[in-house]
Design a protein around this motif. Structure first.
Motif, PDB file in Angstrom:
ATOM      1  N   ALA A  49      -8.275  11.297  -7.457  1.00  0.00           N
ATOM      2  CA  ALA A  49      -8.235  10.503  -6.222  1.00  0.00           C
ATOM      3  C   ALA A  49      -9.379   9.503  -6.172  1.00  0.00           C
ATOM      4  CB  ALA A  49      -8.300  11.429  -5.012  1.00  0.00           C
ATOM      5  N   ALA A  50     -10.551   9.914  -6.658  1.00  0.00           N
ATOM      6  CA  ALA A  50     -11.734   9.047  -6.552  1.00  0.00           C
ATOM      7  C   ALA A  50     -11.841   8.033  -7.685  1.00  0.00           C
ATOM      8  CB  ALA A  50     -12.994   9.911  -6.512  1.00  0.00           C
ATOM      9  N   ALA A  68      -6.599  18.109  -0.705  1.00  0.00           N
ATOM     10  CA  ALA A  68      -6.916  17.418  -1.960  1.00  0.00           C
ATOM     11  C   ALA A  68      -5.743  16.570  -2.442  1.00  0.00           C
ATOM     12  CB  ALA A  68      -7.309  18.441  -3.034  1.00  0.00           C
ATOM     13  N   ILE A  85      -8.774  21.893  -8.128  1.00  0.00           N
ATOM     14  CA  ILE A  85      -9.332  21.113  -7.021  1.00  0.00           C
ATOM     15  C   ILE A  85     -10.195  19.967  -7.559  1.00  0.00           C
ATOM     16  CG2 ILE A  85     -11.001  21.188  -5.133  1.00  0.00           C
ATOM     17  CD1 ILE A  85      -8.501  22.385  -4.209  1.00  0.00           C
ATOM     18  N   TRP A  86     -11.028  20.267  -8.548  1.00  0.00           N
ATOM     19  CA  TRP A  86     -11.884  19.223  -9.133  1.00  0.00           C
ATOM     20  C   TRP A  86     -11.043  18.111  -9.738  1.00  0.00           C
ATOM     21  CZ3 TRP A  86     -12.428  17.265 -14.098  1.00  0.00           C
ATOM     22  CH2 TRP A  86     -13.533  16.423 -14.312  1.00  0.00           C
ATOM     23  N   LYS A 146      -9.309  15.915  -6.969  1.00  0.00           N
ATOM     24  CA  LYS A 146     -10.243  15.064  -6.233  1.00  0.00           C
ATOM     25  C   LYS A 146     -10.836  13.980  -7.134  1.00  0.00           C
ATOM     26  CE  LYS A 146     -11.457  18.150  -2.466  1.00  0.00           C
ATOM     27  NZ  LYS A 146     -12.529  18.746  -1.646  1.00  0.00           N
ATOM     28  N   GLU A 147     -11.073  14.278  -8.403  1.00  0.00           N
ATOM     29  CA  GLU A 147     -11.588  13.270  -9.314  1.00  0.00           C
ATOM     30  C   GLU A 147     -10.545  12.186  -9.582  1.00  0.00           C
ATOM     31  OE1 GLU A 147     -14.760  12.858 -11.133  1.00  0.00           O
ATOM     32  OE2 GLU A 147     -15.135  13.862  -9.238  1.00  0.00           O
ATOM     33  N   GLU A 185      -6.637  23.863   1.448  1.00  0.00           N
ATOM     34  CA  GLU A 185      -7.561  23.076   0.621  1.00  0.00           C
ATOM     35  C   GLU A 185      -6.789  22.256  -0.407  1.00  0.00           C
ATOM     36  OE1 GLU A 185     -10.847  22.671   0.661  1.00  0.00           O
ATOM     37  OE2 GLU A 185     -11.235  23.996   2.363  1.00  0.00           O
ATOM     38  N   ASP A 244     -20.002  17.036  -3.267  1.00  0.00           N
ATOM     39  CA  ASP A 244     -18.748  17.696  -3.630  1.00  0.00           C
ATOM     40  C   ASP A 244     -18.868  19.189  -3.902  1.00  0.00           C
ATOM     41  OD1 ASP A 244     -17.488  15.281  -3.389  1.00  0.00           O
ATOM     42  OD2 ASP A 244     -17.517  14.814  -5.535  1.00  0.00           O
ATOM     43  N   ILE A 247      -5.412  13.382  -0.223  1.00  0.00           N
ATOM     44  CA  ILE A 247      -6.369  12.342  -0.589  1.00  0.00           C
ATOM     45  C   ILE A 247      -5.937  11.650  -1.879  1.00  0.00           C
ATOM     46  CG2 ILE A 247      -8.733  11.937  -1.366  1.00  0.00           C
ATOM     47  CD1 ILE A 247      -9.587  14.209   0.527  1.00  0.00           C
ATOM     48  N   ALA A 248      -5.484  12.443  -2.856  1.00  0.00           N
ATOM     49  CA  ALA A 248      -5.113  11.885  -4.161  1.00  0.00           C
ATOM     50  C   ALA A 248      -3.854  11.019  -4.067  1.00  0.00           C
ATOM     51  CB  ALA A 248      -4.909  13.013  -5.164  1.00  0.00           C
TER      52      ALA A 248
END
Length: 511
Positions: free
Chosen positions: A223-224, A408, A216-217, A220-221, A404, A55, A411-412
């Motif tokens: 989303a994951a 992100a 961004i972090w 993405k976190e 970007e 990442d 994905i989320a």
């Protein structure tokens, strides 16, 4: 206004030189896909270190785009491109020969910084090299295809290399290309920079990085791993810093970003539609990949090779933008039509069956990818063509940062929708791990005898395909809204906005 100079052979060869670093920077987003077992064996990273190895590159790349775009406007785009090539080569060598996980993480972070110097510089130089609007549209279409194709090529390149060499070879391939860039750039690429250069806003640069990274972090976190207080706090903190950054730019005598460009309908509208296009393209890609590997049972390399098929439609669609523009078709109509084509692709994807759905998937993916590349090429060309040449670097970086964020968010949001549908279809039916994700179901089935494995995989794959259908319909709806947004924000824009004046020649701007 003087007659615009046409680009010649030197500029077109120079475009090939510019596409090379762009391809490598985008490839490095996905080039580690097949290296995980080998890196784990040699470096023994913890689970947290392994996540950061993947990442950190994307986070740092996104965080430094605005800073490096503004820096290129001041020190020179070609000069910054060459500095970035040196940094990218050095970081690639460090990554290839890393002896520990922290060293590899640090090398990937340096690669992100260097990549951030390369991406906006390539697009800004295109703005300065191609003064003719039609030629510039073609050049930007090539740039867009290279950027999107690089991410698809990354897994294939890594799969081939790790099959014959050690995992560090996926980084070493960067070095010859960057050396070639260093040799050819002074010969083929002109130097351009802002002729009125004040003191660089160091505090503004720090604020821009501090604003982008936590947002961004956090996205993405989420989303994951889902929503929690720390991830929400990171996004909120980033948005607060964005506000501070904007206020500083408004008051600073030599701002990094010319915020006036956001008041231009062509630029602001292009940023919005580019963000929406990236939202759908990146957000849905994970479903296509999982379908190929976990539903149809392909190996990672086989799935990666099949995922290249839609890029044929992308390559065919990109030149269409220039053809339509030459025939006088309104930009808003082109962008809206691209979104409508994407809607058709997503509707087709909503019919993908659980078994034997390869060709339906490829046709749908090719359709939406072609439509969205038309959108992104048109939006990028329109945005870059309407900013002053001396601000091309920072404006390019702003466009890329918006993309970007779009990826992100895709994905989320789309990932969350898909996960919710998958879990709702399996409530109480399967073991807990299999109810969470399809990959969890595949892992569970691998430890079961054949009849029991089929009883896990069958419902799990059916539930995943249902989630894919739902996400496809959601994407289609968002693309319809995006088409309306494009017609609203970009309508009645002239072919060349009033601010679109010819770039200064190298004789007019000291190298």
């Amino acid at each position: 206004m003087r007659e615009e100079r046409k680009a010649g052979r030197r500029e077109w060869i120079g475009l090939v030189v510019l596409v090379l670093p762009l391809l490598l920077v985008s490839m490095d987003v996905s080039v580690l896909y097949f290296t995980v077992p080998f890196i784990s064996r040699d470096l023994a990273p913890t689970s947290t270190e392994q996540l950061w190895i993947f990442d950190i590159y994307g986070f740092v790349l996104a965080g430094f785009l605005i800073t490096m775009g503004a820096l290129g406007d001041r020190v020179g785009r070609r000069r910054l491109l060459m500095i970035g090539a040196v940094g990218f080569s050095a970081a690639s060598a460090l990554a290839a020969y890393s002896g520990s996980a922290p060293t590899l993480i640090a090398a990937r972070a340096i690669l992100g910084v260097a990549g951030a110097t390369l991406m906006p510089s390539t697009l800004a130089l295109i703005r300065n090299m191609f003064h003719d609007e039609k030629q510039r549209g073609t050049a930007i279409a090539v740039w867009t295809v290279a950027m999107t194709s690089g991410i698809a090529l990354g897994p294939i390149v890594s799969g081939v290399l790790v099959e014959h060499f050690w995992w560090g070879s996926v980084f070493l391939i960067n070095i010859p290309a960057m050396v070639l860039l260093l040799v050819l750039a002074p010969i083929l690429l002109p130097e351009h920079r802002n002729p009125v250069r004040g003191r660089f806003d160091v505090a503004g640069a720090v604020l821009s990085v501090a604003a982008v990274l936590p947002v961004i972090w956090g996205i993405k976190e989420i989303a994951a791993h889902g929503v929690d207080a720390i991830r929400i706090a990171a996004i909120v903190a980033g948005l607060v810093i964005v506000t501070v950054f904007v206020r500083r730019q408004q008051r600073h005598p030599d701002p990094m970003l010319d915020l006036a460009v956001l008041r231009r309908p062509a630029f602001a509208g292009s940023v919005v539609v580019s963000l929406l296009a990236t939202f759908a393209m990146v957000g849905f890609a994970i479903f296509s990949t999982q379908y190929l590997q976990l539903v149809l049972g392909m190996s990672p390399l086989e799935g990666a090779l099949w995922s290249l098929a839609p890029t044929l439609a992308v390559g065919a669609a990109a030149p269409l933008v220039s053809v339509l523009a030459r025939r006088g078709v309104d930009r808003a109509t082109i962008v809206a039509a691209g979104f409508v084509v994407a809607v058709g692709g997503f509707v087709l994807l909503s019919t993908v069956p659980v078994e034997s759905g390869l060709w339906v998937l490829l046709a749908g993916a090719g359709c939406y990818a072609a439509g969205l590349v038309v959108v992104m090429s048109t939006a990028t060309e329109l945005a870059i063509g309407t900013v002053p040449p001396e601000r091309a670097g920072s404006s390019s970086a702003l466009m890329e940062t918006a993309s970007e964020f779009g990826g992100a968010l895709g994905i989320a949001i789309l990932g969350s929708i898909g996960t919710a549908v998958y879990r709702s279809h399996l409530a109480g039916q399967l073991p807990a791990a299999a109810r969470e994700t399809l990959s969890g179901a595949v892992a569970t089935a691998a430890h079961l005898p054949e009849p029991a494995a089929g009883q896990v995989l069958g419902p799990a794959r059916a539930a995943f395909v249902e989630s894919l259908h739902t996400v496809a319909w959601a994407s289609a709806g968002i693309m319809l809204i995006a088409a309306v947004v494009a017609l609203t924000l970009l309508r009645r824009l002239p072919a060349g906005a009033p601010q679109d004046r010819p770039a200064r020649t190298p004789d007019e701007v000291a190298a």
